[in-house]
Motif scaffolding. Structure first.
Motif, PDB file in Angstrom:
ATOM      1  N   LEU A   1       5.878 119.309   3.345  1.00 41.56           N
ATOM      2  CA  LEU A   1       6.575 118.020   3.419  1.00 41.56           C
ATOM      3  C   LEU A   1       5.582 116.863   3.436  1.00 41.56           C
ATOM      4  CD1 LEU A   1       9.474 118.810   5.905  1.00 41.56           C
ATOM      5  CD2 LEU A   1       9.734 117.843   3.622  1.00 41.56           C
ATOM      6  N   TYR A   2       4.496 117.027   4.176  1.00 43.73           N
ATOM      7  CA  TYR A   2       3.466 115.984   4.245  1.00 43.73           C
ATOM      8  C   TYR A   2       2.873 115.709   2.864  1.00 43.73           C
ATOM      9  CZ  TYR A   2      -1.157 113.986   5.272  1.00 43.73           C
ATOM     10  OH  TYR A   2      -2.293 113.205   5.282  1.00 43.73           O
ATOM     11  N   ARG A   3       2.644 116.776   2.113  1.00 45.18           N
ATOM     12  CA  ARG A   3       1.997 116.627   0.802  1.00 45.18           C
ATOM     13  C   ARG A   3       2.967 116.173  -0.293  1.00 45.18           C
ATOM     14  NH1 ARG A   3      -1.133 122.324   1.796  1.00 45.18           N
ATOM     15  NH2 ARG A   3      -3.045 121.484   2.756  1.00 45.18           N
ATOM     16  N   ASN A   4       4.256 116.445  -0.109  1.00 41.07           N
ATOM     17  CA  ASN A   4       5.198 116.231  -1.215  1.00 41.07           C
ATOM     18  C   ASN A   4       6.334 115.262  -0.923  1.00 41.07           C
ATOM     19  OD1 ASN A   4       3.918 118.207  -2.987  1.00 41.07           O
ATOM     20  ND2 ASN A   4       4.696 119.755  -1.563  1.00 41.07           N
ATOM     21  N   ILE A   5       6.399 114.691   0.266  1.00 38.35           N
ATOM     22  CA  ILE A   5       7.527 113.827   0.599  1.00 38.35           C
ATOM     23  C   ILE A   5       7.636 112.633  -0.349  1.00 38.35           C
ATOM     24  CG2 ILE A   5       6.280 112.387   2.276  1.00 38.35           C
ATOM     25  CD1 ILE A   5       9.906 113.698   2.631  1.00 38.35           C
ATOM     26  N   HIS A   6       6.500 112.203  -0.911  1.00 37.66           N
ATOM     27  CA  HIS A   6       6.525 111.060  -1.833  1.00 37.66           C
ATOM     28  C   HIS A   6       7.347 111.363  -3.084  1.00 37.66           C
ATOM     29  CE1 HIS A   6       3.246 113.577  -3.368  1.00 37.66           C
ATOM     30  NE2 HIS A   6       3.463 113.010  -4.552  1.00 37.66           N
ATOM     31  N   LYS A   7       7.462 112.654  -3.420  1.00 36.23           N
ATOM     32  CA  LYS A   7       8.240 113.029  -4.604  1.00 36.23           C
ATOM     33  C   LYS A   7       9.728 112.766  -4.405  1.00 36.23           C
ATOM     34  CE  LYS A   7       4.939 116.656  -5.908  1.00 36.23           C
ATOM     35  NZ  LYS A   7       4.748 118.114  -6.109  1.00 36.23           N
ATOM     36  N   LYS A   8      10.142 112.620  -3.143  1.00 36.35           N
ATOM     37  CA  LYS A   8      11.545 112.332  -2.841  1.00 36.35           C
ATOM     38  C   LYS A   8      11.788 110.827  -2.655  1.00 36.35           C
ATOM     39  CE  LYS A   8      12.179 116.824  -0.608  1.00 36.35           C
ATOM     40  NZ  LYS A   8      12.619 117.548   0.610  1.00 36.35           N
ATOM     41  N   GLY A   9      10.776 110.031  -2.992  1.00 32.39           N
ATOM     42  CA  GLY A   9      10.916 108.587  -2.883  1.00 32.39           C
ATOM     43  C   GLY A   9      10.614 108.018  -1.517  1.00 32.39           C
ATOM     44  N   VAL A  10      10.053 108.843  -0.612  1.00 37.64           N
ATOM     45  CA  VAL A  10       9.746 108.398   0.745  1.00 37.64           C
ATOM     46  C   VAL A  10       8.288 107.979   0.837  1.00 37.64           C
ATOM     47  CG1 VAL A  10       9.613 109.062   3.180  1.00 37.64           C
ATOM     48  CG2 VAL A  10      11.510 109.874   1.764  1.00 37.64           C
ATOM     49  N   LYS A  11       8.067 106.796   1.381  1.00 34.69           N
ATOM     50  CA  LYS A  11       6.715 106.306   1.634  1.00 34.69           C
ATOM     51  C   LYS A  11       6.558 106.053   3.127  1.00 34.69           C
ATOM     52  CE  LYS A  11       6.133 104.091  -2.892  1.00 34.69           C
ATOM     53  NZ  LYS A  11       5.836 102.816  -3.610  1.00 34.69           N
ATOM     54  N   ILE A  12       5.346 106.274   3.608  1.00 30.71           N
ATOM     55  CA  ILE A  12       5.068 106.086   5.035  1.00 30.71           C
ATOM     56  C   ILE A  12       3.972 105.043   5.188  1.00 30.71           C
ATOM     57  CG2 ILE A  12       4.271 107.189   7.160  1.00 30.71           C
ATOM     58  CD1 ILE A  12       5.454 109.813   6.044  1.00 30.71           C
ATOM     59  N   ARG A  13       4.227 104.088   6.054  1.00 30.26           N
ATOM     60  CA  ARG A  13       3.250 103.040   6.303  1.00 30.26           C
ATOM     61  C   ARG A  13       3.086 102.832   7.806  1.00 30.26           C
ATOM     62  NH1 ARG A  13       5.591  98.089   7.683  1.00 30.26           N
ATOM     63  NH2 ARG A  13       7.859  97.967   7.369  1.00 30.26           N
TER      64      ARG A  13
END
Length: 323
Positions: free
Chosen positions: A135-147
């Motif tokens: 999830l840490y490596r691929n969450i961006h593929k679901k449109g989620v960004k963390i800041r």
């Protein structure tokens, strides 16, 4: 480990909340004590302290706390010696031999879960469950960004999710005023960081962490239940750890966990969540009282036990009457 509850930034939080705070130190020991009150009268509370390098230094800290309590009229000192020259297993005999008594309840967790960062971060990731790493490596593929943010105004993001979680699970979170003041004091000086997960630019989860000299503490977290299937809280926490590693911190404290032999404990669910990130258990001695005005403290204990007995009797009568 250096705990944020015994640090100068936390002392400022307490003062900004209008509380009287005392900071003292000597050879091999130091403490932060906050003046509080309860039915016994005034007390000094030392959260996760005093800190001492040796047992002799701990005794010196106790002597200092006793003098301080007498000077400010405190009936007793309530303390939690997580690092005081003895182990949790030795605590009962060490503390009782010095006149301390177990407090009615632990104020801070007696068990915590620590992830050590003093190694390559790929090894930290390797200790996690595979789903956490993925999830840490691929969450961006679901449109989620963390800041991350150190803007106190953004604490409102976390507060909104905490209210939603409280309404859903039936618990009472700390007040908005309290957490807002914590944010105003700690975030501008870099002692607290808010991590926000966003989907298409809209927040869906948030976590607030506090930093000491060597440890980041995972203090508050909540998410929008409408996006629960994304499991954004997992990559949010891993990002919090990776950021701590980049800042040179050595540990992440995931805070309280339930005992392993109590599967029905109210913390069992989120304890399993925390343990899925790898790490180790840290056991602490718990919360103890050091009576200073022994007469008033004894009266307080008798009154408290009488009140408890009365409540137990009422419950028993109601149960017998089927109410």
């Amino acid at each position: 480990m250096d705990h944020f509850l015994q640090g100068r930034h936390w002392a400022k939080v307490q003062r900004d909340l209008g509380r009287s705070v005392h900071e003292e130190s000597g050879e091999g020991w130091r403490y932060l004590a906050v003046e509080e009150s309860n039915p016994a009268g005034k007390l000094l509370y030392v959260p996760y302290g005093p800190l001492a390098d040796t047992l002799e230094a701990f005794d010196a800290a106790l002597a200092s706390l006793t003098r301080l309590a007498r000077a400010c009229g405190a009936v007793f000192v309530r303390l939690e010696p997580v690092s005081a020259g003895f182990t949790a297993a030795e605590a009962d005999s060490v503390l009782r031999s010095r006149g301390l008594r177990p407090a009615p309840a632990n104020l801070q967790p007696e068990l915590s879960w620590i992830v050590d960062l003093d190694r390559d971060f790929k090894d930290v990731l390797a200790d996690m469950k595979p789903v956490n790493r993925n999830l840490y490596r691929n969450i961006h593929k679901k449109g989620v960004k963390i800041r991350s943010s150190q803007d106190p105004a953004e604490i409102s993001v976390l507060l909104r999710f905490l209210h939603l979680t409280a309404a859903r699970n039936g618990f009472k979170p700390q007040s908005d005023e309290y957490l807002s003041q914590v944010a105003r004091t700690l975030m501008p000086v870099g002692a607290a960081t808010l991590f926000i997960a966003e989907l298409d630019g809209a927040p869906i989860a948030a976590a607030l962490a506090y930093d000491s000299a060597d440890t980041r503490t995972y203090a508050h977290a909540a998410l929008d239940d409408a996006h629960r299937k994304l499991s954004a809280g997992i990559p949010l926490l891993v990002t919090l750890m990776a950021d701590a590693k980049e800042r040179g911190l050595q540990h992440v404290d995931l805070w309280g966990v339930a005992p392993a032999d109590q599967p029905d404990h109210k913390w069992a669910g989120f304890s399993a969540f925390k343990k899925s990130f790898g790490g180790r258990e840290a056991a602490y001695p718990g919360t103890w009282d050091l009576p200073v005005n022994k007469l008033r403290y004894g009266a307080y204990q008798l009154a408290r036990k009488a009140a408890q007995s009365g409540k137990t009797l009422v419950k028993a009568v109601r149960a017998k009457l089927g109410r």
